[in-house]
Design a protein around this motif. Structure first.
Motif, PDB file in Angstrom:
ATOM      1  N   ASN A  86      42.673  42.300  31.705  1.00  0.00           N
ATOM      2  CA  ASN A  86      41.613  41.998  30.739  1.00  0.00           C
ATOM      3  C   ASN A  86      41.245  43.276  29.996  1.00  0.00           C
ATOM      4  OD1 ASN A  86      39.253  41.347  29.365  1.00  0.00           O
ATOM      5  ND2 ASN A  86      38.426  40.104  31.035  1.00  0.00           N
ATOM      6  N   GLN A 114      33.228  45.821  34.797  1.00  0.00           N
ATOM      7  CA  GLN A 114      33.543  44.459  34.369  1.00  0.00           C
ATOM      8  C   GLN A 114      32.634  44.105  33.195  1.00  0.00           C
ATOM      9  OE1 GLN A 114      32.863  41.286  37.237  1.00  0.00           O
ATOM     10  NE2 GLN A 114      34.692  40.227  36.523  1.00  0.00           N
ATOM     11  N   ALA A 116      31.850  42.546  29.068  1.00  0.00           N
ATOM     12  CA  ALA A 116      32.045  41.339  28.264  1.00  0.00           C
ATOM     13  C   ALA A 116      31.497  41.610  26.860  1.00  0.00           C
ATOM     14  CB  ALA A 116      31.337  40.153  28.912  1.00  0.00           C
ATOM     15  N   SER A 129      27.965  42.439  33.084  1.00  0.00           N
ATOM     16  CA  SER A 129      27.765  41.057  33.516  1.00  0.00           C
ATOM     17  C   SER A 129      26.292  40.652  33.541  1.00  0.00           C
ATOM     18  CB  SER A 129      28.383  40.846  34.903  1.00  0.00           C
ATOM     19  OG  SER A 129      27.833  41.760  35.841  1.00  0.00           O
TER      20      SER A 129
END
Length: 252
Positions: A86, A114, A116, A129
């Motif tokens: 990703n 992580q 986004a 997140s």
């Protein structure tokens, strides 16, 4: 007898805290960027019963009063870097933290990369997140295209989107990471003991995440030892209670 009860009570409290800490470590074994915690104990105060400094006495006799939590140690050792494929997943190899801005405007730091994309009225931005903005070296939010497919990050944290350089990740380190204050959700804030943030030379790895550094075998072994210590301390408390009962029921 009351001293025996208090001494056993301190031991039970300390061992329960260690069990809670171990349980938290094991529960987060699959949490990206999680760092394990270790409890360290210390002796409570000792009472001097016989002192070797007294005249004609070369013996020493002291009585302990139990066990206390000395400190909590956060293990910031590197976790395993796992490829995800990703583009928005980033891992750090080396000492360092990503910089985030919370919904209250506070700067916090994390090892969990992580990320986004948050689509907003004025554009799209890189977030974690929990919706916290990822910051660049100028303290600004990082704009990205809606798809994130052309988003790339070099090993030094330089960010490009659609082939255009748009900034650099603010990856920082601290003189004393142990002094950082946990804020929950894998984030930390600066404290008086941590020192101020400074630029880190950690390597950024795109398309990967740093896994938890919890060693399951070590945690399970420590849990068994702690449960055994808790059981023995419980027995000591029960014995002290029984002795108190016998003394109270004695009749002249």
């Amino acid at each position: 007898m009351m001293q025996a009860t208090r001494t056993a009570g301190t031991g039970l409290s300390a061992q329960q805290t260690r069990l809670d800490t171990i349980a938290n470590n094991i529960a987060n074994i699959n949490t990206d960027g999680f760092k394990s915690t270790e409890i360290q104990f210390k002796d409570a105060l000792y009472t001097t019963m016989v002192s070797p400094v007294e005249a004609d006495n070369d013996n020493a006799l002291t009585k302990g009063t139990g066990l206390l939590i000395g400190s909590t140690y956060k293990d910031f050792s590197q976790g395993t870097t796992q490829q995800t494929g990703n583009n928005l997943d980033l891992a750090l190899e080396g000492d360092g933290f990503f910089t985030l801005e919370t919904d209250t405007g506070e700067e916090v730091y994390t090892r969990n990369g992580q990320f986004a994309i948050s689509s907003e009225e004025d554009g799209s931005y890189l977030v974690n997140s929990n919706g916290y903005y990822v910051l660049d070296t100028d303290g600004n939010h990082i704009p990205v295209s809606d798809s994130g497919g052309n988003f790339s990050v070099a090993s030094d944290g330089t960010i490009s989107d659609n082939g255009q350089e748009i900034g650099q990740l603010n990856v920082v380190t601290f003189e004393n990471p142990q002094g950082l204050e946990e804020t929950g959700k894998g984030n930390y804030r600066v404290s008086a003991n941590s020192g101020t943030a400074s630029a880190s030379d950690a390597t950024v790895v795109q398309g990967s995440l740093e896994t938890s550094n919890v060693d399951l075998a070590q945690e399970m072994t420590l849990m068994i030892r702690t449960q055994r210590a808790f059981s023995l301390t419980s027995r000591a408390l029960t014995t002290a209670d029984e002795m108190d009962g016998l003394a109270n029921n004695m009749r002249s």
